[in-house]
Scaffold this motif. Sequence first.
Motif, mmCIF file in Angstrom:
data_model
loop_
_atom_site.group_PDB
_atom_site.id
_atom_site.type_symbol
_atom_site.label_atom_id
_atom_site.label_comp_id
_atom_site.label_asym_id
_atom_site.label_seq_id
_atom_site.Cartn_x
_atom_site.Cartn_y
_atom_site.Cartn_z
ATOM 1 N N GLY A 14 0.822 -1.214 0.000
ATOM 2 C CA GLY A 14 0.000 0.000 0.000
ATOM 3 C C GLY A 14 0.848 1.253 0.000
ATOM 4 N N THR A 15 0.341 2.291 0.658
ATOM 5 C CA THR A 15 1.019 3.593 0.709
ATOM 6 C C THR A 15 1.136 4.053 2.159
ATOM 7 N N PRO A 17 2.160 7.532 4.138
ATOM 8 C CA PRO A 17 2.573 8.933 4.032
ATOM 9 C C PRO A 17 3.649 9.247 5.077
ATOM 10 N N VAL A 260 5.516 -1.167 -0.937
ATOM 11 C CA VAL A 260 4.921 0.019 -0.312
ATOM 12 C C VAL A 260 5.494 1.296 -0.918
ATOM 13 N N GLN A 261 4.596 2.244 -1.194
ATOM 14 C CA GLN A 261 4.995 3.581 -1.624
ATOM 15 C C GLN A 261 5.124 4.472 -0.394
ATOM 16 N N SER A 263 5.112 7.857 0.584
ATOM 17 C CA SER A 263 4.662 9.084 -0.065
ATOM 18 C C SER A 263 5.261 10.318 0.604
ATOM 19 N N ASP A 289 6.445 10.721 -6.393
ATOM 20 C CA ASP A 289 5.699 10.851 -5.137
ATOM 21 C C ASP A 289 6.520 10.399 -3.931
ATOM 22 N N ARG A 292 9.487 4.032 -3.607
ATOM 23 C CA ARG A 292 8.781 2.746 -3.543
ATOM 24 C C ARG A 292 9.783 1.687 -3.088
ATOM 25 N N LYS A 416 -0.635 3.668 10.379
ATOM 26 C CA LYS A 416 0.040 3.621 9.074
ATOM 27 C C LYS A 416 0.357 2.184 8.670
ATOM 28 N N CYS A 420 -1.571 -0.858 5.688
ATOM 29 C CA CYS A 420 -0.845 -1.634 4.667
ATOM 30 C C CYS A 420 -0.923 -3.143 4.930
#
Length: 429
Positions: A14-15, A17, A260-261, A263, A289, A292, A416, A420
């Motif tokens: 997932g992502t 932040p 995982v990104q 961000s 962004d 990764r 967070k 994910c």
Amino acid sequence: MDRIRIVGGSKLNGTIPISGAKNAALPLMIAGLLTDETLILDNVPRLADVAQLQRILGNHGVDIMSAGKRPGDHEYQGQTLHISAANIIDTTAPYELVSKMRASFWVIAPLLARMHEAKVSLPGGCAIGTRPVDLLIMALEKLGAELTIDGGYVIAKAPGGLKGAEIDFAKVTVSGTHVALMAATLAKGTTVITNAACEPEIVDVADCLNKMGARITGAGTTTITVEGVAKLHGTRHTVLPDRIETGTYAMAVAMTGGDVQLSGARPELLQAALDVLVEAGATVTPNNDGIRVARNGAGIKPVNVSTAPFPGFPTDLQAQLMALMTTAKGSSHITETIFENRFMHVQELARFGARIHLDGETATIDGTAKLRGAPVMATDLRASVSLVIAGLVAEGETMVNRIYHLDRGFERLEEKLSACGATIERISG
């Protein structure tokens, strides 16, 4: 007291932040004392240390307004703080406030520079070694301050104001560089700081001070020059992304597998750590962004690493790397060169079945096929998260106790990670 419960075995996908950097936000907030105008800071992380510093600054008469969420804000967007030190009503920072967080000692620099006096308690706080303030005191004395220590307080006076000087640090010190930089902005004449710390957070603070009217050149190199000015004004500044949080989540992905990104991350802030992750078998891809990070199928390879000041491998990622190496195929060596007493997480990692041998400042980690969940205890801010990383792959349940350490430096960690796919939750009380 809150605890974190983890059931290991899930890959992360997932992502995530990345929040604003704690190690930049704290000195930036303190820099608000240097002007009677309002300093607006964006992307300030919601952390226990930030809340504590707000209390400390409030004690000096600083008004801090936290702006609410705006339309379109996502849940992890940092807060905006409006910091107004128009009237400093008290130049004393008492023990009961300073003892909870070492960085709060740094208020001595702007108070001395602007008010020509300060009385600040010697810090307590973090359990990592001695971390003395002698280099900070030396820097202020070079700038012409008269300092005495009485009853656990540093009493500083500069009746005619501070004066520019040459400050040569005997060893690289991030806290000393921050203090010298802030104090020198309002000193009469030119200050040259040699053997200065080069960390990105120093550059971020210098950038903000320059926006406030300071004249600083060389931040990010070992020699910083500051031309003193009579007055600083308000400005608006965005806190840079947290490279330690970035590296922590990158290691969690390398540990568990997945994709995982990260961000908002900036790869140039932690290139040495990203290089080590690639060496260990992760795929790291910078993009528009952020970064990764993925590890799909390949095993974790052992690495040999020594911590070093920026741009080397950060001491604040040492514990996380050690957790990652506990399941590597072979033996790894990690040497800690920055702080003594920074292997307190070793005995807690051993509770998972990790095989770690200490010899002075070097840890040898013999990788094991699997870790087993266990009740463990957080020991300090950065080490605590290594226990979470281990728990993410350990068989069964892990319970991390004393997580107030985590709340000092990681914003909404469990949210967070669970977003994910990790099985992780906070248990209150």
